[in-house]
Design a protein around this motif. Structure first.
Motif, mmCIF file in Angstrom:
data_model
loop_
_atom_site.group_PDB
_atom_site.id
_atom_site.type_symbol
_atom_site.label_atom_id
_atom_site.label_comp_id
_atom_site.label_asym_id
_atom_site.label_seq_id
_atom_site.Cartn_x
_atom_site.Cartn_y
_atom_site.Cartn_z
ATOM 1 N N GLN A 164 3.964 13.127 0.880
ATOM 2 C CA GLN A 164 4.787 12.460 -0.134
ATOM 3 C C GLN A 164 4.827 10.984 0.199
ATOM 4 O OE1 GLN A 164 8.592 14.276 -0.910
ATOM 5 N NE2 GLN A 164 9.541 12.287 -1.227
ATOM 6 N N GLN A 165 4.985 10.172 -0.821
ATOM 7 C CA GLN A 165 5.156 8.743 -0.609
ATOM 8 C C GLN A 165 6.289 8.534 0.383
ATOM 9 O OE1 GLN A 165 6.287 6.687 -4.169
ATOM 10 N NE2 GLN A 165 5.989 4.673 -3.277
ATOM 11 N N ASN A 166 6.052 7.732 1.395
ATOM 12 C CA ASN A 166 7.055 7.494 2.428
ATOM 13 C C ASN A 166 8.248 6.763 1.818
ATOM 14 O OD1 ASN A 166 8.509 6.319 4.653
ATOM 15 N ND2 ASN A 166 6.761 6.805 5.929
ATOM 16 N N PRO A 167 9.453 7.358 1.881
ATOM 17 C CA PRO A 167 10.614 6.722 1.249
ATOM 18 C C PRO A 167 10.987 5.366 1.850
ATOM 19 C CG PRO A 167 11.181 8.902 2.146
ATOM 20 C CD PRO A 167 9.752 8.636 2.473
ATOM 21 N N ALA A 168 10.522 5.083 3.073
ATOM 22 C CA ALA A 168 10.841 3.803 3.716
ATOM 23 C C ALA A 168 9.969 2.663 3.198
ATOM 24 C CB ALA A 168 10.681 3.930 5.230
ATOM 25 N N ASN A 169 8.937 2.993 2.412
ATOM 26 C CA ASN A 169 8.030 1.968 1.913
ATOM 27 C C ASN A 169 7.824 2.144 0.408
ATOM 28 O OD1 ASN A 169 6.085 -0.137 1.934
ATOM 29 N ND2 ASN A 169 4.491 1.401 1.868
ATOM 30 N N PRO A 170 8.151 1.141 -0.399
ATOM 31 C CA PRO A 170 8.036 1.277 -1.845
ATOM 32 C C PRO A 170 6.622 1.052 -2.387
ATOM 33 C CG PRO A 170 8.926 -0.869 -1.307
ATOM 34 C CD PRO A 170 8.781 -0.119 -0.004
ATOM 35 N N GLY A 171 5.650 0.726 -1.525
ATOM 36 C CA GLY A 171 4.302 0.411 -1.982
ATOM 37 C C GLY A 171 3.629 1.563 -2.706
ATOM 38 N N LYS A 172 2.826 1.224 -3.717
ATOM 39 C CA LYS A 172 2.129 2.243 -4.494
ATOM 40 C C LYS A 172 0.638 1.948 -4.651
ATOM 41 C CE LYS A 172 6.066 3.779 -7.210
ATOM 42 N NZ LYS A 172 6.601 4.028 -8.542
ATOM 43 N N THR A 173 0.159 0.844 -4.093
ATOM 44 C CA THR A 173 -1.254 0.504 -4.233
ATOM 45 C C THR A 173 -2.091 1.523 -3.481
ATOM 46 O OG1 THR A 173 -0.708 -1.849 -4.379
ATOM 47 C CG2 THR A 173 -2.989 -1.288 -3.839
ATOM 48 N N ASN A 207 7.022 9.804 -4.789
ATOM 49 C CA ASN A 207 8.392 10.284 -4.562
ATOM 50 C C ASN A 207 8.968 11.026 -5.763
ATOM 51 O OD1 ASN A 207 8.798 9.588 -1.900
ATOM 52 N ND2 ASN A 207 9.419 7.500 -2.406
ATOM 53 N N ASP A 208 8.492 10.705 -6.972
ATOM 54 C CA ASP A 208 8.996 11.410 -8.155
ATOM 55 C C ASP A 208 8.320 12.769 -8.346
ATOM 56 O OD1 ASP A 208 6.462 10.844 -9.184
ATOM 57 O OD2 ASP A 208 7.196 9.513 -10.764
ATOM 58 N N GLY A 209 7.419 13.135 -7.436
ATOM 59 C CA GLY A 209 6.747 14.422 -7.502
ATOM 60 C C GLY A 209 5.414 14.408 -8.234
ATOM 61 N N SER A 210 5.083 13.297 -8.898
ATOM 62 C CA SER A 210 3.812 13.252 -9.620
ATOM 63 C C SER A 210 2.641 13.206 -8.634
ATOM 64 C CB SER A 210 3.771 12.069 -10.593
ATOM 65 O OG SER A 210 3.932 10.850 -9.904
ATOM 66 N N PRO A 211 1.541 13.910 -8.980
ATOM 67 C CA PRO A 211 0.416 14.029 -8.045
ATOM 68 C C PRO A 211 -0.426 12.762 -7.960
ATOM 69 C CG PRO A 211 -0.082 15.159 -10.087
ATOM 70 C CD PRO A 211 1.340 14.668 -10.197
ATOM 71 N N ILE A 212 -1.073 12.608 -6.818
ATOM 72 C CA ILE A 212 -2.028 11.526 -6.582
ATOM 73 C C ILE A 212 -3.337 12.198 -6.188
ATOM 74 C CG2 ILE A 212 -2.576 9.474 -5.236
ATOM 75 C CD1 ILE A 212 0.460 9.275 -4.589
ATOM 76 N N HIS A 215 0.828 -1.205 0.000
ATOM 77 C CA HIS A 215 0.000 0.000 0.000
ATOM 78 C C HIS A 215 0.864 1.257 0.000
ATOM 79 C CE1 HIS A 215 -3.454 -2.280 2.226
ATOM 80 N NE2 HIS A 215 -3.271 -2.711 0.992
ATOM 81 N N LEU A 216 0.292 2.328 -0.521
ATOM 82 C CA LEU A 216 0.936 3.628 -0.446
ATOM 83 C C LEU A 216 0.971 4.091 1.010
ATOM 84 C CD1 LEU A 216 1.972 6.205 -1.971
ATOM 85 C CD2 LEU A 216 -0.402 7.020 -1.815
#
Length: 174
Positions: free
Chosen positions: A57-66, A106-111, A14-15
């Motif tokens: 921002q997406q937490n850098p400690a977790n790579p999840g994107k769901t 993390n790349d700056g793209s919006p959610i 998960h994100l």
């Protein structure tokens, strides 16, 4: 009456989010120019009390994107829920304070599709703080709200049943 403590599931896929922005220190508490703690002020009052630029921002400690409806984030009492979940909770009679938030990978793209949420803290409504007078990372929800969330297939939430409307008052902390 049965109440449930609702927490973000926090699965690795998960994100997960973290509050960030210009001027946030690498270590220690983030303060506004007037000395207010950014994270605590957002959790108590929402954006009106914060005078610095901030976003999730997406937490850098977790790579999840769901993307899920109940998002794990380290902003203490401030919740991040999907617009869909906020609508469902409002339909169930929840007294929520919601506001638009800027969420980014993390790349700056919006959610898109998420709101910042502050729940009721003083009285036991269908959705309220699990600790009277204080926000934590979890909320208490009625059995009816839990069932509505399950029926709507809300994602990213975990539930633990309690008999107390404010389980945090009885020593349960998240």
């Amino acid at each position: 009456m049965t109440w449930h403590v609702m927490t973000p599931a926090g699965a690795r896929r998960h994100l997960w989010l973290t509050i960030t922005g210009p001027g946030k220190p690498e270590y220690g508490r983030w303060k506004t120019p007037l000395g207010r703690d950014v994270t605590n002020t957002l959790a108590r009052k929402g954006p009106p009390g914060v005078t610095v630029e901030w976003w999730f921002q997406q937490n850098p400690a977790n790579p999840g994107k769901t993307l899920v409806d109940v998002v794990w984030q380290d902003g203490e009492g401030l919740k991040v829920y999907s617009e869909r979940l906020c609508s469902l909770l409002a339909d169930q009679g929840a007294e929520l304070s919601t506001f638009p938030i800027d969420v980014r990978y993390n790349d700056g793209s919006p959610i898109a599709g998420y709101l910042g949420v502050l729940e009721e803290t003083k009285k036991p409504g269908p959705v309220h703080s699990m600790k009277r007078g204080q926000r934590t990372g979890s909320v208490a929800v009625s059995e009816q709200v839990r069932q509505s969330m399950l029926d709507a297939r809300i994602t990213g939430a975990e539930f633990e049943p309690f008999t107390s409307a404010f389980p945090g008052d009885n020593g349960y902390f998240d």
